[in-house]
Write an enzyme that holds these catalytic residues in place. Structure first.
Site, PDB file in Angstrom:
ATOM      1  N   SER A   1       0.845  -1.200   0.000  1.00  0.00           N
ATOM      2  CA  SER A   1       0.000   0.000   0.000  1.00  0.00           C
ATOM      3  C   SER A   1       0.878   1.247   0.000  1.00  0.00           C
ATOM      4  O   SER A   1       1.652   1.473   0.940  1.00  0.00           O
ATOM      5  CB  SER A   1      -0.894   0.027   1.231  1.00  0.00           C
TER       6      SER A   1
ATOM      7  N   HIS B   1      -1.197  -1.296  -4.276  1.00  0.00           N
ATOM      8  CA  HIS B   1      -2.467  -1.012  -3.604  1.00  0.00           C
ATOM      9  C   HIS B   1      -2.566   0.495  -3.346  1.00  0.00           C
ATOM     10  O   HIS B   1      -1.681   1.095  -2.734  1.00  0.00           O
ATOM     11  CB  HIS B   1      -2.536  -1.791  -2.293  1.00  0.00           C
TER      12      HIS B   1
ATOM     13  N   ASP C   1      -4.761   3.392  -1.703  1.00  0.00           N
ATOM     14  CA  ASP C   1      -5.807   3.657  -0.708  1.00  0.00           C
ATOM     15  C   ASP C   1      -6.339   5.077  -0.844  1.00  0.00           C
ATOM     16  O   ASP C   1      -5.665   6.038  -0.472  1.00  0.00           O
ATOM     17  CB  ASP C   1      -5.232   3.481   0.703  1.00  0.00           C
TER      18      ASP C   1
ATOM     19  N   MET D   1      -8.923   7.863   0.353  1.00  0.00           N
ATOM     20  CA  MET D   1      -9.726   8.177   1.551  1.00  0.00           C
ATOM     21  C   MET D   1     -10.269   9.590   1.468  1.00  0.00           C
ATOM     22  O   MET D   1      -9.526  10.517   1.115  1.00  0.00           O
ATOM     23  CB  MET D   1      -8.852   8.062   2.795  1.00  0.00           C
TER      24      MET D   1
ATOM     25  N   HIS E   1      -8.397   0.972  -3.851  1.00  0.00           N
ATOM     26  CA  HIS E   1      -9.305   0.714  -2.733  1.00  0.00           C
ATOM     27  C   HIS E   1      -9.980   2.039  -2.374  1.00  0.00           C
ATOM     28  O   HIS E   1      -9.362   2.913  -1.790  1.00  0.00           O
ATOM     29  CB  HIS E   1      -8.472   0.155  -1.570  1.00  0.00           C
TER      30      HIS E   1
ATOM     31  N   MET F   1     -12.091   4.197  -0.273  1.00  0.00           N
ATOM     32  CA  MET F   1     -12.730   4.393   1.034  1.00  0.00           C
ATOM     33  C   MET F   1     -13.394   5.760   0.988  1.00  0.00           C
ATOM     34  O   MET F   1     -12.989   6.705   1.694  1.00  0.00           O
ATOM     35  CB  MET F   1     -11.681   4.287   2.141  1.00  0.00           C
TER      36      MET F   1
ATOM     37  N   MET G   1     -11.452  -6.515   5.284  1.00  0.00           N
ATOM     38  CA  MET G   1     -10.661  -5.595   6.114  1.00  0.00           C
ATOM     39  C   MET G   1     -10.322  -6.265   7.447  1.00  0.00           C
ATOM     40  O   MET G   1     -11.202  -6.784   8.135  1.00  0.00           O
ATOM     41  CB  MET G   1     -11.438  -4.304   6.390  1.00  0.00           C
TER      42      MET G   1
ATOM     43  N   ASP H   1      -6.714  -6.924   4.061  1.00  0.00           N
ATOM     44  CA  ASP H   1      -6.085  -5.599   4.151  1.00  0.00           C
ATOM     45  C   ASP H   1      -6.082  -5.092   5.589  1.00  0.00           C
ATOM     46  O   ASP H   1      -7.144  -4.899   6.188  1.00  0.00           O
ATOM     47  CB  ASP H   1      -6.872  -4.636   3.246  1.00  0.00           C
TER      48      ASP H   1
END
Ligand code: DX5
Ligand code: ZN
Length: 214
Positions: free
Chosen positions: A9, A34, A36, A38, A67, A69, A138, A174
């Site tokens: 990540s 990966h 992330d 957010m 990913h 979020m 998760m 993850d």
């Protein structure tokens, strides 16, 4: 035993030298990158957005495992797809339009992932199973790197394995993955692991990635 896909990540990278980090992970033998994303609403932290995908895309040939979020992710799927995401994973808790969001990901020609937080049961995935290329379990509350692995994920991976059966769906975990607990998630049937802190704090990233691959 089949090798485990390792997806470091980049949330754990120094953002000021992100390009170098992505190039180095590629050289060091990572399988996927990966990413992330957010929004400070679905999770309490803010990371980066679609421009990061665009900027790192030319630096690696590895799949970008994005990913999301973010709340109501359907608003941004097309942009992430156009900027070079390969897998786009949304959270089941983030929208009431899960089926629409998944079908939009497929319409954009990308692999569709669905993620569940530690408190969300595996059964919640069942109605969408035929539309999935990836399930993301998760093992921490999403929002921050470097948290402690929640072992509830181990049983959930086993349940996902049953739910998936012989369908071609990647099961990924993850949060808080280490060289110790990777053994347990692998035994439970996981196909892919995300690793932020474990890879980025390693003195020898290539060797750590190799050991995580098993
Ligand atoms: C958490 C993120 C994870 C996290 C992984 O919200 O989705 O991908 O950054 O980092 P570690 O491996 O440090 O828990
Ligand atoms: Zn993640």
């Amino acid at each position: 035993m089949k090798k485990t896909i390792v997806a470091p990540s980049i949330l754990s990278a120094n953002f000021a030298t992100m390009g170098e980090a992505v190039r180095q992970l590629t050289v060091d033998g990572a399988d996927w990158i990966h990413v992330d994303v957010m929004d400070g609403v679905f999770v309490p932290n803010i990371s980066f957005g679609q421009k990061m995908v665009k900027d790192i895309r030319p630096l690696t040939s590895l799949p970008l495992d994005v990913h999301l979020m973010i709340i109501n992710p359907e608003r941004y799927i097309k942009e992430f797809a156009e900027r070079g995401a390969d897998y786009i994973t949304i959270h089941i808790e983030a929208t009431e339009k899960v089926a629409e969001a998944l079908s939009l990901i497929k319409k954009c020609g990308k692999k569709a992932g669905l993620s569940i937080k530690p408190a969300t049961p595996v059964e919640a995935l069942a109605p969408y199973i035929e539309d999935l290329d990836l399930i993301l379990v998760m093992s921490v509350e999403p929002g921050f790197g470097g948290q402690k692995f929640n072992p509830v994920a181990i049983e959930k991976i086993r349940q996902c394995k049953k739910l998936v059966g012989n369908r071609d769906i990647v099961i990924e975990v993850d949060g808080g993955i280490t060289e110790d607990n990777v053994v347990d998630v692998r035994a439970a049937g996981v196909d892919a692991v995300v690793a932020g802190n474990t890879v980025f704090s390693a003195p020898d990233k290539a060797a750590t990635i190799k050991r995580l691959q098993g």
